[in-house]
Scaffold this motif. Structure first.
Motif, mmCIF file in Angstrom:
data_model
loop_
_atom_site.group_PDB
_atom_site.id
_atom_site.type_symbol
_atom_site.label_atom_id
_atom_site.label_comp_id
_atom_site.label_asym_id
_atom_site.label_seq_id
_atom_site.Cartn_x
_atom_site.Cartn_y
_atom_site.Cartn_z
ATOM 1 N N GLN A 137 0.827 -1.201 0.000
ATOM 2 C CA GLN A 137 0.000 0.000 0.000
ATOM 3 C C GLN A 137 0.866 1.257 0.000
ATOM 4 O O GLN A 137 0.552 2.230 -0.690
ATOM 5 N N LEU A 138 1.949 1.251 0.759
ATOM 6 C CA LEU A 138 2.836 2.414 0.774
ATOM 7 C C LEU A 138 3.468 2.645 -0.588
ATOM 8 O O LEU A 138 3.723 3.786 -0.976
ATOM 9 N N GLY A 139 3.739 1.569 -1.320
ATOM 10 C CA GLY A 139 4.317 1.703 -2.648
ATOM 11 C C GLY A 139 3.373 2.337 -3.643
ATOM 12 O O GLY A 139 3.800 2.860 -4.677
ATOM 13 N N GLU A 140 2.063 2.318 -3.375
ATOM 14 C CA GLU A 140 1.073 2.883 -4.289
ATOM 15 C C GLU A 140 0.912 4.388 -4.117
ATOM 16 O O GLU A 140 0.329 5.049 -4.961
ATOM 17 N N VAL A 141 1.429 4.943 -3.028
ATOM 18 C CA VAL A 141 1.273 6.370 -2.753
ATOM 19 C C VAL A 141 2.153 7.166 -3.715
ATOM 20 O O VAL A 141 3.337 6.884 -3.885
ATOM 21 N N ASP A 142 1.533 8.179 -4.356
ATOM 22 C CA ASP A 142 2.284 9.043 -5.271
ATOM 23 C C ASP A 142 2.973 10.133 -4.471
ATOM 24 O O ASP A 142 2.336 11.048 -3.956
ATOM 25 N N CYS A 143 4.273 10.032 -4.358
ATOM 26 C CA CYS A 143 5.028 11.052 -3.633
ATOM 27 C C CYS A 143 6.086 11.675 -4.539
ATOM 28 O O CYS A 143 7.109 12.154 -4.076
ATOM 29 N N SER A 144 5.802 11.683 -5.843
ATOM 30 C CA SER A 144 6.773 12.230 -6.793
ATOM 31 C C SER A 144 6.944 13.740 -6.643
ATOM 32 O O SER A 144 7.991 14.278 -6.979
ATOM 33 N N LYS A 145 5.925 14.444 -6.136
ATOM 34 C CA LYS A 145 6.013 15.894 -6.001
ATOM 35 C C LYS A 145 6.376 16.331 -4.582
ATOM 36 O O LYS A 145 6.336 17.504 -4.259
ATOM 37 N N VAL A 146 6.716 15.376 -3.739
ATOM 38 C CA VAL A 146 7.072 15.693 -2.358
ATOM 39 C C VAL A 146 8.593 15.733 -2.249
ATOM 40 O O VAL A 146 9.278 14.775 -2.593
ATOM 41 N N GLU A 147 9.092 16.857 -1.764
ATOM 42 C CA GLU A 147 10.532 16.978 -1.604
ATOM 43 C C GLU A 147 10.976 16.228 -0.357
ATOM 44 O O GLU A 147 10.288 16.256 0.668
ATOM 45 N N PRO A 148 12.119 15.562 -0.423
ATOM 46 C CA PRO A 148 12.597 14.866 0.774
ATOM 47 C C PRO A 148 12.987 15.863 1.858
ATOM 48 O O PRO A 148 13.512 16.937 1.574
ATOM 49 N N THR A 149 12.675 15.511 3.099
ATOM 50 C CA THR A 149 13.000 16.378 4.217
ATOM 51 C C THR A 149 13.742 15.580 5.276
ATOM 52 O O THR A 149 13.622 14.360 5.361
ATOM 53 N N THR A 150 14.499 16.290 6.078
ATOM 54 C CA THR A 150 15.168 15.641 7.193
ATOM 55 C C THR A 150 14.505 16.014 8.510
ATOM 56 O O THR A 150 14.694 15.345 9.501
ATOM 57 N N VAL A 170 10.891 18.488 10.221
ATOM 58 C CA VAL A 170 9.690 19.257 9.908
ATOM 59 C C VAL A 170 9.886 20.750 10.122
ATOM 60 O O VAL A 170 9.075 21.548 9.698
ATOM 61 N N ILE A 171 10.956 21.126 10.807
ATOM 62 C CA ILE A 171 11.263 22.535 11.000
ATOM 63 C C ILE A 171 12.618 22.818 10.357
ATOM 64 O O ILE A 171 13.471 21.942 10.280
ATOM 65 N N PRO A 172 12.824 24.035 9.866
ATOM 66 C CA PRO A 172 14.118 24.333 9.246
ATOM 67 C C PRO A 172 15.233 24.378 10.284
ATOM 68 O O PRO A 172 15.133 25.096 11.276
ATOM 69 N N ASN A 173 16.246 23.582 10.064
ATOM 70 C CA ASN A 173 17.397 23.542 10.974
ATOM 71 C C ASN A 173 18.661 23.867 10.207
ATOM 72 O O ASN A 173 18.805 23.513 9.044
ATOM 73 N N LYS A 174 19.564 24.535 10.880
ATOM 74 C CA LYS A 174 20.887 24.752 10.319
ATOM 75 C C LYS A 174 21.884 24.184 11.306
ATOM 76 O O LYS A 174 21.745 24.383 12.519
#
Length: 95
Positions: free
Chosen positions: A40-53, A55-59
């Motif tokens: 089921q997870l393989g069926e999810v379209d996540c092509s337009k989702v950018e990978p994140t490390t 949920v908040i911006p960290n430097k």
């Protein structure tokens, strides 16, 4: 993909886990349910989702990489059973 009793026995053997016949029968539907969720997870379209490390911006706060002795020689050598000339004293290995 589906899992049968022989596959469960092989997985248990490879992971060196002893399973009884009753446990083998109970594991077959559980492993098949897990594989169904993965499909089921393989069926999810996540092509337009950018990978994140995160949920908040960290430097990353990086410090300059400087080699030093820490200026703690006396404190460290205070814990040594034997200290000689500013170093740890160790017994001879080869005579």
């Amino acid at each position: 993909m589906s899992v049968d009793r022989e596959t469960v026995k092989k997985i248990a053997s490879l992971s060196r886990i002893a399973v009884t016949e009753a446990e083998t029968d109970a594991l077959v539907p559980e492993l098949n349910n897990i594989l169904g969720w993965v499909e089921q997870l393989g069926e999810v379209d996540c092509s337009k989702v950018e990978p994140t490390t995160a949920v908040i911006p960290n430097k990353l706060r990086l410090r300059e990489d400087v080699v030093n002795d820490g200026n703690m020689r006396d404190k460290i050598l205070a814990n040594a059973p034997v200290a000689e000339h500013g170093f740890f004293g160790v017994p001879k290995v080869i005579e």
